[in-house]
Design an enzyme around this catalytic site. Structure first.
Site, mmCIF file in Angstrom:
data_model
loop_
_atom_site.group_PDB
_atom_site.id
_atom_site.type_symbol
_atom_site.label_atom_id
_atom_site.label_comp_id
_atom_site.label_asym_id
_atom_site.label_seq_id
_atom_site.Cartn_x
_atom_site.Cartn_y
_atom_site.Cartn_z
ATOM 1 N N GLU A 174 13.356 -16.772 -75.021
ATOM 2 C CA GLU A 174 12.861 -16.593 -76.374
ATOM 3 C C GLU A 174 13.929 -16.009 -77.298
ATOM 4 O O GLU A 174 14.132 -16.487 -78.402
ATOM 5 C CB GLU A 174 11.666 -15.664 -76.329
ATOM 6 C CG GLU A 174 10.917 -15.604 -77.619
ATOM 7 C CD GLU A 174 9.608 -14.866 -77.419
ATOM 8 O OE1 GLU A 174 8.935 -15.153 -76.416
ATOM 9 O OE2 GLU A 174 9.294 -14.014 -78.238
ATOM 10 N N ASP A 175 14.622 -14.965 -76.821
ATOM 11 C CA ASP A 175 15.551 -14.265 -77.707
ATOM 12 C C ASP A 175 16.955 -14.851 -77.671
ATOM 13 O O ASP A 175 17.674 -14.797 -78.651
ATOM 14 C CB ASP A 175 15.652 -12.782 -77.307
ATOM 15 C CG ASP A 175 14.330 -12.066 -77.502
ATOM 16 O OD1 ASP A 175 13.447 -12.666 -78.140
ATOM 17 O OD2 ASP A 175 14.194 -10.937 -77.014
#
Ligand code: MN
Length: 747
Positions: A115-116
């Site tokens: 996600e990051d």
């Protein structure tokens, strides 16, 4: 987190200090979320913790996942200023507390890389295998760019996560660990974000933890959620509790001493724990009972753990002999477990000072399930408790059912929220079987919970022997009996009041199927009529005819073709003409245009035929049918202005209709009555209508008080024109009626 008393392995350095009384009796320290979880987080401590139950090969893989995550998060910091990697390691430590396997621990370490840091699923598969990659992917929020709003993104992301969870329960366990750590470290966030995350936690994650039986996690998430969503109230209450705690210490000691002696005298082996209720549960009680803190007295309780089930009831007897039980406060969750598998006896006693004190009594095995739910399977390597397993898998299956019926993510999320509500009511079938349903459930929810067929055939319900409306809310202890009729179908109105996702999705499904059969029926009749005009008969079409026809239309079956015709996607006359062309044997027959006949309505058409609301046709009226694309057949009055406009646009979509006699069913008809204003006018009109066996669906009136007369507009459910005429005559008899007539079609 609080540990169950038996899970000491590998946890000694981080264990919260507990005040040890006698070896078997401990009083936990107060819950104080701020200082409780400051344990040092590092790869070293994590590996030490898991070396107690995993192999060296597992450790090697976990080290690899750590290195990968550490490199990915390099240079990234949390809001608290710590290096980002401290978060995935802390999440993995929580998972290790539950003794999850190495794949889950690797997913915990890697969960934020996709996600990051833009790590793709393919990269994760390559390095760690497809299982770990799938676990991570299930935890990843969806890409923001595809959504117009945060709510939409949130709803879709939840749906994705819950479905991944239904396939692999480890997804949600890692997610709960992630959320738990984020909640414990929420102080670093801005106030607004804190409140939003706290609310989401209380609405979604705490209830999921509850449903899975992870009661410790549930209580901690609730308490932290309360703290961050209502910081002022939390602070005030926490101060009040600190004071009360000092005052009650004596009382707790007295009760412990007295009951320990009684259990000893009775020869029951017990472990006895004092427990303090969470701030959130105290707060909820104050709200529910509208009391101030000073009046909520049972902030302490006791937990009694015994070897065998029968000992639970013996221990209960000992306690009831010692202190007077409060009437109505005894609950047997052993005989009737909660929805999440929780079992215990609960009783509230009047303590030595007159203050109520709650006791929970259960066996060691029940205790494990009570604290850890599905995680108990990993924690204790037992075959996990059968009740928890069964209820969990039933719940996961119901999630999939709900998903299948809900295209819209926001609606899915709403449905799941209701299903997750921890409150339950317990009701009985006529044969004394017990069912647990969410609070607010109705007899329709009940019948679908028993069996889908029972739900679909429900026409009425008796609660405790009395007929009640189907929307009636059920209460614990109700005996519910469902009245069925073999050919009845679910009513679309039920969707307005059912509470369970199961009932909702089954009703939707049944409506879809019955609408299908209705439109197929109508389509068959339309085609039969059109074939007659071609000098053919539907029943005489043979297999070869059908094969040619379906090949031409592209439908997979006769029923599908009938359905298309009934819904107006295909025009029956064109299909019939095609049958004639395809049927070479009929080639030499005369091609003269056939006389047109009308399709006969008999009232059994159901949802495939609509009665237009602009003109409200009723049996006996001169009518026409409009076959809109995909909408089925709409019946209009011949002189309806809307129909005239539609006819100009689509002259080929119309068919002649006639009424069979008698018709079944009731039809809405508009009625206008102008009256001299006076007392009881409406009541007397209503009486006239019901004397003639008709229903008032709706009534409106203009309230222009400057006029001497008022105009009432009724919508009545009538059988046909004659029925309506009878009612009009009965209304006109009244002296206060100035005029009464059937409503004109809307232009
Ligand atoms: Mn995270």
């Amino acid at each position: 987190m609080h540990r169950p008393p038996t899970s000491a392995a590998g946890s000694a350095p981080r264990k919260r200090p507990v005040v040890r009384r006698k070896p078997e009796i401990q009083v936990p320290e107060p819950v104080d979320a701020a200082s409780q979880h400051d344990r040092p987080v590092s790869l070293g401590s994590l590996l030490e913790q898991i070396s107690g139950y995993l192999t060296d090969a597992d450790l090697q893989q976990i080290r690899g996942a750590y290195r990968f995550a550490d490199a990915a998060h390099l240079g990234q910091y949390r809001a608290s200023g710590e290096p980002y990697i401290s978060h995935p390691v802390a999440v993995a430590e929580i998972c290790a507390d539950w003794k999850l396997d190495s794949q889950a621990l690797m997913a915990a370490l890697l969960h934020d890389t996709a996600e990051d840091k833009g790590i793709t699923q393919a990269e994760l598969v390559e390095h760690f295998g497809s299982t770990v990659a799938t676990l991570c992917y299930g935890l990843t929020k969806l890409d923001k760019i595809h959504f117009s709003s945060r709510e939409e993104n949130q709803a879709e992301s939840f749906r994705k996560m819950l479905l991944a969870m239904a396939r692999d329960i480890r997804v949600i366990l890692v997610k709960l660990a992630d959320r738990l750590h984020n909640m414990r470290t929420l102080d670093a966030m801005a106030a607004e974000k804190r409140r939003r995350i706290a609310t989401e936690t209380m609405e979604i994650y705490a209830p999921i933890a509850y449903r899975l039986g992870l009661n410790q996690v549930y209580r901690e998430l609730q308490d932290l959620g309360f703290r961050h969503s209502h910081p002022m109230r939390y602070a005030v209450l926490s101060q009040a509790l600190r004071v009360a705690r000092g005052n009650r210490r004596d009382l707790v000691d007295r009760i412990l001493a007295a009951t320990t002696k009684s259990f000893g005298d009775a020869g029951i082996k017990v472990q006895l724990y004092g427990r303090e209720k969470t701030l959130y549960s105290i707060y909820r009680k104050m709200q529910r009972k509208h009391r101030s803190f000073a009046h909520v007295q049972d902030i302490f309780g006791f937990r009694v753990i015994v070897p065998e089930v029968l000992d639970c009831y013996r221990a209960l007897g000992v306690l009831h002999a010692q202190y007077k039980p409060m009437p109505g406060k005894f609950e047997d969750f052993i005989a009737i477990p909660k929805l999440n598998g929780y079992q215990s006896l609960h009783t509230t006693l009047i303590g030595p000072t007159g203050a109520p004190v709650e006791f929970q009594i259960r066996t060691e095995a029940m205790h494990r399930v009570a604290e850890s739910g599905v995680a108990a399977h990993w924690l204790y390597k037992t075959g996990a408790d059968a009740v928890t397993q069964a209820t969990t898998s039933a719940w996961l299956q119901s999630l999939l059912d709900i998903q299948n019926e809900n295209r819209d993510a926001a609606e899915f999320l709403e449905t799941v929220k209701v299903d997750l509500a921890p409150d339950a009511v317990y009701v009985f079938t006529p044969k004394s079987r017990i069912l647990a349903l969410p609070r607010g459930a109705t007899p329709v929810d009940f019948s679908y919970a028993v069996h889908t067929d029972l739900g679909n055939q429900t026409v009425a319900a008796k609660v405790n022997g009395e007929l009640v409306p189907l929307r009636t809310e059920l209460h614990s202890g109700d005996v519910v009996e469902i009245v069925t009729a073999p050919h009845s179908r679910p009513n679309p109105n039920w969707l307005g009041f059912v509470r369970t996702g199961r009932a909702r999705s089954k009703i939707r499904h049944a409506l879809k199927v019955s609408q299908q059969t209705e439109s197929q029926d109508l389509g068959r009749r339309l085609l039969a009529r059109a074939l007659v005009h071609q000098g053919l008969r539907l029943e005489e079409l043979d297999t070869a005819d059908w094969a040619r026809l379906l090949h031409w239309s592209g439908n997979r079956s006769q029923d599908e073709l009938f359905g298309d015709i009934g819904l107006g996607k295909r025009v029956a006359d064109i299909v019939a003409a095609r049958v004639r062309l395809l049927d070479t044997a009929a080639d030499d027959a005369s091609a003269a245009p056939p006389p047109r006949g009308a399709l006969q309505l008999d009232g059994s058409e159901g949802a495939s035929v609509h009665y237009a609301s602009c003109c409200r046709p009723i049996p006996g009226d001169a009518v026409l049918g409009y076959l809109g694309k995909g909408e089925g057949l709409t019946v209009h009055l011949q002189d309806c202005p809307q129909a005239r406009r539609l006819f100009q646009k689509h002259p080929h979509s119309w068919i002649d209709l006639s009424w069979s006699s008698p018709m079944s069913g009731l039809y809405p008809a508009a009625l206008v009555v102008v009256v001299n204003n006076g007392k009881g006018v409406l009541a007397r009109l209503a009486a006239a209508v019901s004397e003639h066996d008709a229903d008032i669906v709706h009534v409106t009136m203009d309230d222009d008080s400057s006029q001497p007369t008022i105009e009432l507009r009724f919508l009545l459910a009538v059988r046909d024109r004659k029925h309506l005429a009878d009612i009009l005559r009965a209304i006109r008899v009244h002296k206060f009626v100035v005029r009464a007539y059937r409503g004109k079609p809307r232009a």
